[in-house]
Design a protein around this motif. Structure first.
Motif, short mmCIF file in Angstrom:
data_model
loop_
_atom_site.label_atom_id
_atom_site.label_comp_id
_atom_site.label_asym_id
_atom_site.label_seq_id
_atom_site.Cartn_x
_atom_site.Cartn_y
_atom_site.Cartn_z
N ALA A 36 6.66 4.02 9.33
CA ALA A 36 7.38 3.02 8.62
C ALA A 36 6.36 2.29 7.76
N LEU A 37 6.59 1.83 6.67
CA LEU A 37 5.59 1.40 5.51
C LEU A 37 6.18 -0.02 4.91
N ASP A 38 5.61 -0.90 4.87
CA ASP A 38 6.00 -1.91 3.81
C ASP A 38 4.68 -2.51 3.42
N ALA A 39 4.15 -2.13 2.17
CA ALA A 39 2.99 -2.24 1.62
C ALA A 39 2.80 -3.42 0.54
N ARG A 40 3.44 -4.52 1.29
CA ARG A 40 3.28 -5.88 0.59
C ARG A 40 2.35 -6.61 1.47
N GLU A 41 1.75 -7.69 0.72
CA GLU A 41 0.82 -8.46 1.23
C GLU A 41 1.60 -8.96 2.59
N GLY A 42 0.75 -8.76 3.70
CA GLY A 42 1.32 -9.39 5.11
C GLY A 42 2.34 -8.32 5.67
N GLY A 43 2.68 -7.16 5.08
CA GLY A 43 3.56 -6.18 5.60
C GLY A 43 2.77 -5.29 6.45
N HIS A 44 3.74 -4.49 7.10
CA HIS A 44 2.94 -3.72 8.36
C HIS A 44 3.24 -2.03 7.85
N ASN B 43 -1.10 4.90 14.51
CA ASN B 43 -1.72 3.87 13.66
C ASN B 43 -0.94 2.55 13.46
N GLU B 44 -1.65 1.45 13.27
CA GLU B 44 -1.09 0.39 13.11
C GLU B 44 -1.88 -0.48 11.89
N THR B 45 -1.13 -0.74 10.83
CA THR B 45 -1.88 -1.30 9.62
C THR B 45 -1.14 -2.37 9.16
N THR B 46 -2.04 -3.32 8.62
CA THR B 46 -1.49 -4.59 7.90
C THR B 46 -2.04 -4.73 6.58
N TYR B 47 -1.20 -4.82 5.57
CA TYR B 47 -1.77 -4.99 4.38
C TYR B 47 -2.06 -6.29 3.96
N LEU B 48 -3.15 -6.53 3.61
CA LEU B 48 -4.08 -7.70 3.24
C LEU B 48 -3.83 -8.22 1.77
N ASP B 49 -4.22 -7.35 1.11
CA ASP B 49 -4.34 -7.70 -0.58
C ASP B 49 -3.66 -6.40 -1.41
N VAL B 50 -2.79 -6.81 -2.05
CA VAL B 50 -2.30 -5.89 -2.89
C VAL B 50 -1.94 -6.31 -4.26
N VAL B 51 -2.55 -5.52 -5.20
CA VAL B 51 -2.57 -5.81 -6.77
C VAL B 51 -1.91 -4.51 -7.34
N ASP B 52 -0.66 -4.61 -7.94
CA ASP B 52 -0.05 -3.46 -8.37
C ASP B 52 -0.75 -2.53 -9.26
N ASP B 53 -0.68 -1.16 -8.97
CA ASP B 53 -1.35 -0.16 -9.66
C ASP B 53 -2.89 -0.44 -9.73
N ARG B 54 -3.51 -1.13 -8.96
CA ARG B 54 -5.02 -1.31 -9.12
C ARG B 54 -5.72 -1.39 -7.52
N ASP C 49 5.09 3.68 -1.72
CA ASP C 49 6.53 4.06 -1.25
C ASP C 49 6.73 4.78 0.05
N VAL C 50 7.56 4.33 0.94
CA VAL C 50 7.64 5.05 2.30
C VAL C 50 7.94 6.40 2.26
N GLU C 51 8.88 6.68 1.31
CA GLU C 51 9.26 8.14 1.31
C GLU C 51 8.29 9.27 0.67
N MET C 52 7.81 8.61 -0.28
CA MET C 52 6.55 9.21 -1.06
C MET C 52 5.18 9.45 -0.03
N LYS C 53 4.88 8.28 0.50
CA LYS C 53 3.70 8.35 1.19
C LYS C 53 3.92 9.16 2.62
N ARG C 54 5.17 9.18 2.94
CA ARG C 54 5.46 9.89 4.22
C ARG C 54 5.19 11.49 4.07
N ARG C 55 5.34 11.93 2.86
CA ARG C 55 5.20 13.35 2.67
C ARG C 55 3.66 13.63 2.67
#
Lengths: 155, 155
Positions: free
Chosen positions: A50-58, A73-84, A30-36
């Motif tokens: 900025a954060l979009d932690a979905r597969e393919g998101g940046h 930093n510049e990040t790409t989310y490759l694999d996302v399994v909810d809660d895991r 979550d962008v607001e929670m991670k930002r903190r």
């Protein structure tokens, strides 16, 4: 030709949090929670985040420590399994110069009362501008800050 | 919850080619040249292949071996130094399921008469669907095919 070097290295960090995996996952995505816990801290200025932690998101952030150079930093989310699980690639830049590229894996495991987090980073440090030791220490501090934030949220 | 596992592993492959670094780099980054050694082979069908090997650019391919399931890669080029270095992240998929995420570094060093290539892959194999051994063998075959292609080009 310019001297070019690559130093490869890997490290893992393990933490246990008194929080359910769903809350730890939320604090990571979550962008607001991670930002903190990730982007803000004493002496740090956040120029962008900025954060979009979905597969393919940046995710992207530009930070300065006091009046130091911009650290990005510049990040790409490759694999996302909810809660895991989260698998991401990211690059770090200091003053516009790329200093590393990494693959990072975050694994969450529910435990009797809480969550175990294992962070594994597989990094390529470019042209001598960063080291495995410094990177690991920086990540350890971040996960300590995440722990404090989770404790604060639980209170 | 579904069983989720991650196996991390690293390997390096070294090759020496009787070709200048500029030609090796071209064979790694030009879509038509790379397609020949990377995407085509006896028994393989290339359903799609595209390459933009600039920083931030993508590569993608979908392949089938005989009448097997679709095998897909999705790559992002992170760091590109002409004739010297490529750093990329890539994921592999079989039948739509992500089986791995990797950071890969290719370093080229000019030698007296030729070029030394060092390929380093830092991989996260997901949910037991691939192994370090299989991945390394596959990459060794690809770099052997690249060697044959460079020999053909020199002739």
């Amino acid at each position: 030709m310019t001297q070019r070097t690559v130093e490869h290295g890997n490290f893992s960090i393990e933490r246990r949090f008194d929080a359910p995996a769903s809350l730890v996952f939320q604090a990571l995505t979550d962008v607001e929670m991670k930002r903190r816990w990730f982007a803000e801290g004493d002496g740090w200025v956040t120029e962008s985040y900025a954060l979009d932690a979905r597969e393919g998101g940046h995710e992207e952030g530009t930070f300065r420590y006091q009046d130091g150079p911009p650290i990005r930093n510049e990040t790409t989310y490759l694999d996302v399994v909810d809660d895991r699980r989260l698998v991401l690639s990211y690059c770090m830049f200091i003053d516009g110069k790329r200093i590393s590229a990494s693959l990072a894996t975050i694994e969450l495991s529910p435990e009797a009362s809480g969550t175990r987090l294992i962070y594994t980073e597989q990094a390529a440090f470019l042209d001598g501008a960063d080291t495995l030791k410094t990177r690991k220490e920086g990540c350890e501090q971040l996960f300590d800050t995440l722990g404090s934030e989770l404790t604060r949220l639980a209170a």
